[in-house]
Write an enzyme that holds these catalytic residues in place. Sequence first.
Site, PDB file in Angstrom:
ATOM      1  N   HIS A  52       0.843  -1.186   0.000  1.00 32.36           N
ATOM      2  CA  HIS A  52       0.000   0.000   0.000  1.00 32.36           C
ATOM      3  C   HIS A  52       0.883   1.242   0.000  1.00 32.36           C
ATOM      4  O   HIS A  52       2.092   1.159   0.240  1.00 32.36           O
ATOM      5  CB  HIS A  52      -0.957   0.011   1.204  1.00 32.36           C
ATOM      6  CG  HIS A  52      -0.277   0.071   2.536  1.00 32.36           C
ATOM      7  ND1 HIS A  52      -0.145  -1.022   3.362  1.00 32.36           N
ATOM      8  CD2 HIS A  52       0.308   1.099   3.190  1.00 32.36           C
ATOM      9  CE1 HIS A  52       0.492  -0.669   4.451  1.00 32.36           C
ATOM     10  NE2 HIS A  52       0.784   0.621   4.379  1.00 32.36           N
TER      11      HIS A  52
HETATM   12  P1  TYD Z   1      -1.593  -2.776   7.639  1.00 35.69           P
HETATM   13  O1  TYD Z   1      -1.166  -1.358   7.712  1.00 35.69           O
HETATM   14  O2  TYD Z   1      -2.393  -3.215   6.462  1.00 35.69           O
HETATM   15  O3  TYD Z   1      -0.326  -3.731   7.780  1.00 35.69           O
HETATM   16  P2  TYD Z   1       0.952  -3.920   6.834  1.00 35.69           P
HETATM   17  O4  TYD Z   1       1.139  -2.694   6.043  1.00 35.69           O
HETATM   18  O5  TYD Z   1       2.070  -4.155   7.772  1.00 35.69           O
HETATM   19  O6  TYD Z   1       0.732  -5.108   5.993  1.00 35.69           O
HETATM   20  O7  TYD Z   1      -2.381  -3.110   8.978  1.00 35.69           O
HETATM   21  C1  TYD Z   1      -2.856  -4.407   9.288  1.00 35.69           C
HETATM   22  C2  TYD Z   1      -4.127  -4.277  10.114  1.00 35.69           C
HETATM   23  O8  TYD Z   1      -3.873  -3.605  11.345  1.00 35.69           O
HETATM   24  C3  TYD Z   1      -5.201  -3.478   9.398  1.00 35.69           C
HETATM   25  O9  TYD Z   1      -6.435  -4.141   9.600  1.00 35.69           O
HETATM   26  C4  TYD Z   1      -5.229  -2.160  10.122  1.00 35.69           C
HETATM   27  C5  TYD Z   1      -4.690  -2.459  11.498  1.00 35.69           C
HETATM   28  N1  TYD Z   1      -3.884  -1.340  12.048  1.00 35.69           N
HETATM   29  C6  TYD Z   1      -4.375  -0.589  13.100  1.00 35.69           C
HETATM   30  O10 TYD Z   1      -5.486  -0.813  13.608  1.00 35.69           O
HETATM   31  N2  TYD Z   1      -3.602   0.422  13.603  1.00 35.69           N
HETATM   32  C7  TYD Z   1      -2.380   0.695  13.085  1.00 35.69           C
HETATM   33  O11 TYD Z   1      -1.696   1.646  13.562  1.00 35.69           O
HETATM   34  C8  TYD Z   1      -1.884  -0.082  11.984  1.00 35.69           C
HETATM   35  C9  TYD Z   1      -0.527   0.183  11.366  1.00 35.69           C
HETATM   36  C10 TYD Z   1      -2.673  -1.094  11.501  1.00 35.69           C
END
Ligand code: TYD
Length: 135
Positions: A52
């Site tokens: 992303h």
């Molecule tokens: P995501 O940012 O998609 O993870 P990555 O980029 O590491 O693959 O986040 C994974 C899940 O966690 C998503 O459902 C959102 C949640 N999340 C939060 O609730 N708070 C946060 O600060 C972050 C970074 C993620």
Amino acid sequence: MSLFKWVEFPSLGDERGSMVAVEMGQNKAVPFDIKRVYYIYNTEQGGSRGYHAHKQLKQIAICVAGKCRMVLDDGTSREETWLDSPTKGLLIENMVWREMHDFSEDCVLLVLASEHYDEADYIRDHEDFRQQVNQ
Ligand code: TYD
């Protein structure tokens, strides 16, 4: 120009071991107000994360233990590097696509973030990202 902007955190080690201090503000390593900190650990072996970009959010990623491979993509070029040092932070600007791969079993990836969590700030589709960044 490389997509990788590194921020050095000097090790304040002595005979007892090592320590890193992270500070924000003028002439400090972190060029934004830190509103949120999170860390990624226990990552499934062979698994990848990220995929992303963020519209506004800026981040610094520091691999405080172990290592992982970071891919950045600005919509024009794609580059990769290893995050493998607790004294090296990678500044990831807004509108940069990121992917993390090849996490070591002991990897702890610490992320300093300029904004609170907001799902509306994410661009999770690479084609959407390419269109928005190139418009
Ligand atoms: P995501 O940012 O998609 O993870 P990555 O980029 O590491 O693959 O986040 C994974 C899940 O966690 C998503 O459902 C959102 C949640 N999340 C939060 O609730 N708070 C946060 O600060 C972050 C970074 C993620």
